[in-house]
Design a protein around this motif. Structure first.
Motif, PDB file in Angstrom:
ATOM      1  N   CYS A 465       0.860  -1.188   0.000  1.00  0.00           N
ATOM      2  CA  CYS A 465       0.000   0.000   0.000  1.00  0.00           C
ATOM      3  C   CYS A 465       0.892   1.232   0.000  1.00  0.00           C
ATOM      4  O   CYS A 465       1.658   1.450   0.936  1.00  0.00           O
ATOM      5  N   ALA A 467      -0.287   4.434  -0.720  1.00  0.00           N
ATOM      6  CA  ALA A 467      -1.009   5.620  -0.262  1.00  0.00           C
ATOM      7  C   ALA A 467      -2.378   5.165   0.184  1.00  0.00           C
ATOM      8  O   ALA A 467      -3.068   4.476  -0.545  1.00  0.00           O
ATOM      9  N   GLN A 468      -2.701   5.553   1.369  1.00  0.00           N
ATOM     10  CA  GLN A 468      -4.035   5.199   1.830  1.00  0.00           C
ATOM     11  C   GLN A 468      -4.958   6.302   1.415  1.00  0.00           C
ATOM     12  O   GLN A 468      -4.606   7.470   1.438  1.00  0.00           O
ATOM     13  N   LEU A 469      -6.111   5.895   1.056  1.00  0.00           N
ATOM     14  CA  LEU A 469      -7.078   6.917   0.699  1.00  0.00           C
ATOM     15  C   LEU A 469      -7.758   7.343   1.974  1.00  0.00           C
ATOM     16  O   LEU A 469      -7.945   6.579   2.890  1.00  0.00           O
ATOM     17  N   PHE A 474     -14.934   8.373   1.097  1.00  0.00           N
ATOM     18  CA  PHE A 474     -15.775   7.368   0.480  1.00  0.00           C
ATOM     19  C   PHE A 474     -17.032   7.137   1.261  1.00  0.00           C
ATOM     20  O   PHE A 474     -17.856   6.352   0.898  1.00  0.00           O
TER      21      PHE A 474
ATOM     22  N   ALA B   2     -17.291  -0.504  -5.831  1.00  0.00           N
ATOM     23  CA  ALA B   2     -15.842  -0.609  -5.700  1.00  0.00           C
ATOM     24  C   ALA B   2     -15.272  -0.485  -7.084  1.00  0.00           C
ATOM     25  O   ALA B   2     -15.893  -0.867  -8.062  1.00  0.00           O
ATOM     26  N   GLU B   3     -14.134   0.072  -7.176  1.00  0.00           N
ATOM     27  CA  GLU B   3     -13.523   0.085  -8.492  1.00  0.00           C
ATOM     28  C   GLU B   3     -12.021   0.104  -8.374  1.00  0.00           C
ATOM     29  O   GLU B   3     -11.466   0.763  -7.513  1.00  0.00           O
ATOM     30  N   MET B  31     -10.905   1.936  -4.727  1.00  0.00           N
ATOM     31  CA  MET B  31     -11.706   2.958  -4.058  1.00  0.00           C
ATOM     32  C   MET B  31     -12.299   2.495  -2.750  1.00  0.00           C
ATOM     33  O   MET B  31     -12.709   3.295  -1.941  1.00  0.00           O
ATOM     34  N   ALA B  67      -8.814   0.064   0.708  1.00  0.00           N
ATOM     35  CA  ALA B  67      -8.895   1.256  -0.139  1.00  0.00           C
ATOM     36  C   ALA B  67      -7.546   1.945  -0.148  1.00  0.00           C
ATOM     37  O   ALA B  67      -6.883   2.044   0.875  1.00  0.00           O
ATOM     38  N   GLY B  68      -7.116   2.362  -1.304  1.00  0.00           N
ATOM     39  CA  GLY B  68      -5.840   3.061  -1.374  1.00  0.00           C
ATOM     40  C   GLY B  68      -5.108   2.745  -2.642  1.00  0.00           C
ATOM     41  O   GLY B  68      -5.647   2.123  -3.565  1.00  0.00           O
TER      42      GLY B  68
END
Lengths: 935, 197
Positions: A465, A467-469, A474, B2-3, B31, B67-68
């Motif tokens: 990973c 970069a974590q979003l 979301f 999700a994408e 996402m 996510a990420g």
């Protein structure tokens, strides 16, 4: 009028179906056909507006292109607050885009274009429901809803605060629906379809208001789009393609009775798009001539398949200007700049034209106040009017709010036109990786990445990973315009609605009324002070005991630093109260129910208090003007569907107190709104100053006078508690009867919460008390926060009281404690830094329905989206049984925390997960337990 | 919802001897936390003539995926030379990277691959039986061909009617114009105004 065709705005020759200018005017989006997909492009506005910027190679023209749509994009629309972009296309999808601040420039992988994206816009939501091409999308005023229409003959109303929730599907058209427009007042939405009808729907019950067919009876379904438009004053709706005497027209429909007596005539072929100028104009006063009171008028642009564009003023009988042969093919979309003087038009031929008008040509745009006055005249003192004034402030203010937020986030170049160099942003990625540069990581990725074999012998790679979003992005529920301000007491649960409210409320409160002299640079300069300049809590007599209090909220320290030597500077306090309405009284479906902790009909409402120091003179003037100039009822502006409340602003000379902290509470029941209103120094009687507390709910109201300045007020559906500067605490019933004589507190109050019959008080000396005022017993008696505060420099960031009367205190170090009155202990119920939390992996055990059941005080403290499992993926190298153990420990912790909080629904939620986990991981766990028992 | 969006694929160890493993460094963004793994495959097209010579070099599962933004290196052994028609060993062919989620392919990335002898002598007079030891593989990394497919991210691969790319160019609007000529030109009709407010 100037006309420009910026040739660089193109989709490589492919048709452009839609264009929309961002509300802040710095960029615009186009949508259309890409190479083998749909395409959305965001362009810089500056090179369109200024020739020197167009020539300057350092100013990027293209900001971002998105190829995610699988087929042609028919419509792009910015939300009113400018944060989101919605696009709809032939792939039946509506996508909602948001700017990702953390990602550096990048190209679209695999696209032939090597141009880097300067801004990163990411699809945060895909809305699937239509079974045919989406033709048009439209955000409602205040971005409450997003509407989309499709060739599947339906219109879908999406809940924009809670995507992808569908509020309603409007059925009734029998042909392809090709255009949508919201009534600026928010009462209606209109749609036009190939079935030769234009339908107006009520937003109150989503039923058909009227069906207009006559002007369309001769129409054939020959246009790609039918983009209709509502005038900014709400009085006229203008359709796309209509016919009159077998000539194509744009039909004018009056709001009053939906009469169809007028039309715009002259185009040779069908009208594809109509777009009203967002401004209302009045005649330009000529020098010397006596100012005659002239009627205000609107301005409207009409585009047609005949490739020509006409611009009309409603005060003229003929068009202001007609431009022929602007394009080679049909005009597809029109958008105005927010100032009403610029216009972008796009065409099937893949080009875009920009028209620049002068005020001499169009007239003087009315300012917001005048516009509001018009609305007030038309719509009276209904809800609509308050919404309307709110609407105008939303449009004006929110782009600025947006800018302010971006500045605050600090990762935003304030000047879009200068662009963001790759160097500026790439370091951010590396930060995520603990200082290791991306290059280093890439070198060793193959060696470092974890590869395992699954049970059936297949290779399984754990990706790194990088970069974590921000998961908050979301959360559909957080789909609103403003970040949650820290210290929002007890309201995380309601944050979606509230924080969106806070944007409007903030703009309301700090907006220098509608004073033309205080223009936007002034305004924006105020915003930063909004969040940073909050309350100091120093002073008063007990300076010795005040120390822990400073720790109570980090925000409080800010001011005391700013204050040395300026104690005589008068302070102006603007208190904003907001309250939200759970339900619009009749039938607006507010998606709330699911969020509520339990079946209770009571919610806590955050109240924000904002102090502004009269540092600069302008600021002072501004606030004072507001004070004098604004009648009280104006302050009660109601956005839709929430209600904003503004009150109690007063200035006083700060001698012993450097600031005051005011807080209030509202209770909201499912069928009504309760307001609690505080006004300090309402009158001075023989030297003593009286303060007033007002309570109102559904028309019933009571008020009570108190002899001292009110610092904090809070309420629930059962009780109202008020803390005063003289260190008294008064408790009233919801009917206004004083329950107990004033409670004398040893030190001033810091935080006050009510829930049911419980009252929780947190004093400045960091002592906690909880009383059950119905039984008149103390659940928690002057319990010190020292056990949890000692040894840390953490401060109290949040406190609240659960329905069951359990006091919960969150610290700035991420730890949350509750006080258990039977054990008389502080219990740690949540810790954001807990390694257990981050290493657990129980995602397999969570089903979608569970998410709903997990709402409650525990979730509130741990954040809506538990960061559980965040590190799980990176820790795959840790032995499986270790992770299992950690997960188990975490789940057990959750269980006990839910239990101690007396939160039934959460207990059930975690018990279910726990049980599933045990079942899933069956054998190993049993083994582990066997070991335990043997040991 | 999700994408997964593939942001970049870097071709590592390129050009390289024919027998070296393929290495692709894939960067993608997700996402939402994905409950299931992604399955990545490298397919080597042995012959342009027929799919029968396609070799799946390897397939890996990639997960878990919160996510990420993520990256990983996908390494797969070189193709089995025994399965490549001798006439197609030297020259241009294609390598494909595909990714599926819940059994549905949502992206296919194709690269041209040029296999040639480094030795000039061999290049001019290639042996009848290809000498794989002397062949160099050069992947045209700068020019990936990306095809994206619409899949159902929530459920399984039950029914995705449009799993292939949707036909672009919507020509529906190119229909004949409506009743041209009858209306007078703009500006010549007097009574067409809106009343002022």
């Amino acid at each position: 009028m100037k006309l420009l065709k910026p040739s660089w705005v193109n989709h490589n020759g492919k048709p452009i179906f839609s264009v929309d200018i961002h509300p802040d005017g710095t960029k615009f989006a186009t949508g259309g056909q890409g190479e083998d997909s749909g395409k959305v492009v965001i362009w810089n506005m500056a090179p369109v507006l200024r020739e020197e910027d167009e020539r300057n190679e350092n100013i990027p023209k293209l900001l971002c292109q998105m190829d995610n749509h699988l087929a042609c994009v028919n419509c792009v629309r910015w939300s009113n607050n400018g944060l989101y972009l919605a696009s709809g296309g032939d792939d039946k999808l509506v996508m909602v885009w948001k700017r990702a601040a953390f990602i550096g420039p990048s190209t679209v992988f695999g696209s032939s274009s090597k141009l880097a994206n300067v801004e990163q816009w990411r699809c945060v939501m895909i809305l699937r429901n239509h079974t045919g091409d989406v033709m048009d999308v439209a955000w409602s005023p205040h971005d409450v809803w997003l509407a989309s229409c499709s060739v599947d003959n339906t219109i879908v109303i999406w809940n924009a605060r809670k995507f992808p929730e569908i509020v309603m599907t409007l059925k009734g058209h029998t042909g392809l629906v090709k255009g949508l427009t919201w009534d600026p007042v928010g009462k209606y939405i209109a749609s036009q379809a190939d079935d030769r009808s234009l339908k107006v729907w009520r937003t109150m019950d989503w039923q058909l208001e009227t069906n207009i067919t006559k002007p369309f009876s001769e129409c054939g379904g020959t246009t790609h789009v039918l983009r209709l438009s509502w005038s900014p004053d709400g009085q006229y709706l203008v359709s796309a393609h209509a016919m009159n005497n077998s000539g194509p027209t744009a039909q004018i429909i009056e709001r009053d009775g939906w009469k169809t007596n007028m039309d715009f005539v002259g185009h040779r072929k069908a009208v594809t798009v109509v777009k009203f100028n967002p401004k209302i104009f009045k005649k330009k006063q000529k020098n010397g001539s006596t100012p005659k009171p002239s009627c205000p008028y609107c301005c409207c642009a009409v585009g047609s398949k005949d490739r020509s564009l006409s611009v009309w003023l409603t005060s003229l009988k003929r068009p202001l200007v007609v431009i022929h042969d602007l394009f080679d093919k049909s005009i597809m979309d029109i958008t105005w700049t927010l100032n009403g003087l610029g216009l972008l038009v796009c065409s099937m031929d893949g080009t875009v034209a920009f028209l620049d008008f002068s005020q001499d040509e169009l007239g003087d745009p009315l300012n917001e106040e005048e516009k509001n006055a018009i609305h007030q005249n038309i719509y009276g003192k209904s809800l609509a009017i308050t919404m309307e004034s709110q609407l105008s402030s939303t449009i004006i203010e929110n782009p600025e709010m947006l800018k302010y937020q971006q500045e605050r986030q600090g990762n935003q170049n304030p000047n879009e036109a200068q662009g963001i160099g790759p160097e500026n942003q790439t370091p951010k990625l590396t930060n995520v990786l603990n200082g290791e540069s991306l290059e280093d990581i890439r070198k060793n990725l193959l060696k470092k990445q974890v590869e395992t074999r699954t049970a059936d012998g297949r290779r399984r790679i754990t990706p790194l990973c990088i970069a974590q979003l921000d998961t908050a992005d979301f959360l559909p529920a957080l789909f609103n315009s403003v970040p949650i301000l820290p210290g929002s007491s007890a309201s995380t649960q309601l944050t979606p609605q509230i924080s969106s409210d806070s944007s409007t409320a903030n703009s309301l409160g700090l907006r220098p009324s509608h004073d033309p002299t205080t223009t936007s640079p002034n305004k924006t300069s105020h915003f930063p002070s909004l969040s940073t300049n909050t309350f100091s809590f120093s002073g008063l007599s007990c300076s010795g005991t005040i120390e822990p209090m400073k720790a109570l909220d980090s925000r409080f320290t800010e001011r005391s630093k700013a204050m040395p030597g300026v104690t005589s500077v008068p302070l102006t306090i603007v208190v904003l109260w907001f309250c939200l309405r759970v339900k619009d009284s009749s039938s607006v479906k507010e998606p709330k129910g699911k969020d509520e902790t339990s079946s209770d009909s009571e919610d806590k409402i955050m109240v924000k208090s904002i102090a502004k120091r009269k540092g600069e003179m302008e600021g002072a003037e501004v606030v004072e003007k507001r004070k004098k100039g604004r009648p009280r009822k104006d302050a009660k502006t109601m956005p839709f569907p929430q209600v904003t409340f503004l009150l109690s602003k007063d200035a006083w000379i700060s001698k012993s107190t450097d600031g005051a902290f005011s807080e209030g509470g509202f209770t909201v029941s499912t069928d009504g709104v309760t307001y609690l209103e505080v006004e300090n120094e309402v009158s001075v009687v023989s030297g003593s100053r009286l303060s007033q507390l007002k309570w109102s709910r559904e028309g019933r109201e009571w008020d009570v006078l108190l002899p001292s300045r009110i610092i904090i007020a809070a309420g629930s559906s059962n009780v109202v508690a008020v803390a005063c500067e003289d260190r008294t605490l008064s408790v009233f019933t919801a009917c206004g009867r004083r329950l107990i004589p004033s409670i004398i507190l040893p030190v001033p109050m810091s935080a006050l919460h009510c829930s049911g019959h419980f009252v929780m008080a947190l004093t400045a000396s960091a002592m906690l008390s909880v009383w059950d005022v119905q039984k008149q017993t103390a659940l928690v008696k002057n319990e010190s926060l020292n056990p949890i505060l000692s040894g840390t420099d953490a401060t109290v960031s949040q406190s609240f009281l659960t329905q069951q009367g359990v006091a919960v205190v969150s610290l700035s170090n991420g730890k949350t404690y509750c006080f258990n009155s039977s054990l008389e202990t502080w219990n740690l119920i949540a810790d954001k830094q807990d390694s257990l939390v981050q290493c657990t992996d129980f995602r397999n055990c969570v089903s979608a329905q569970d998410a709903l059941g997990s709402m409650g005080p525990l979730a509130l403290t741990q954040g809506r989206n538990l960061s559980a499992g965040r590190l799980a993926s990176r820790l795959s190298s840790t032995p499986h049984h270790l992770q299992q153990g950690m997960t188990l420990a975490f789940l057990e912790k959750q269980l006990s925390s839910a239990l101690i909080l007396l939160s039934a629904s959460e207990y059930r939620h975690w018990l279910l997960i726990y049980a599933r986990f045990l079942v899933n991981e069956g054998e190993a766990v049993r083994e582990g337990q066997c070991h335990c028992s043997q040991g | 919802m999700a994408e997964v969006q593939v942001l970049n694929v870097a071709v590592l160890d390129n050009p390289s001897p024919f027998g070296n493993p393929f290495q692709f460094e894939v960067t993608f963004e997700c996402m939402e936390d994905l409950p299931e793994d992604l399955e990545w495959k490298i397919i080597y097209v042995g012959s342009a003539e027929s799919e029968e010579y396609d070799q799946t070099l390897d397939s890996v599962l990639v997960g878990p995926i919160p996510a990420g933004r993520h990256m990983f290196v996908f390494q797969a052994d070189a193709p089995n030379t025994g399965l490549i028609p001798e006439s197609d060993a030297v020259g241009v062919t294609v390598v494909l990277i595909t990714c599926t989620y819940r059994g549905q392919e949502f992206i296919r990335i194709g690269y041209y691959v040029n296999n040639e002898y480094t030795d000039t002598e061999l290049r001019e007079n290639p042996p009848l039986k290809p000498d794989y030891g002397q062949l160099q593989r050069n992947i045209l990394a700068s020019n990936p061909r990306v095809t994206r497919f619409h899949i159902n991210w929530e459920g399984c691969a039950e029914k995705m009617e449009d799993s292939e790319n949707v036909d672009p160019a919507p020509n529906a609007m190119l229909s004949p114009s409506c009743t041209p000529g009858k209306a007078p030109p703009l500006g010549l009709v007097p009574d067409n105004s809106m009343n002022c407010l």
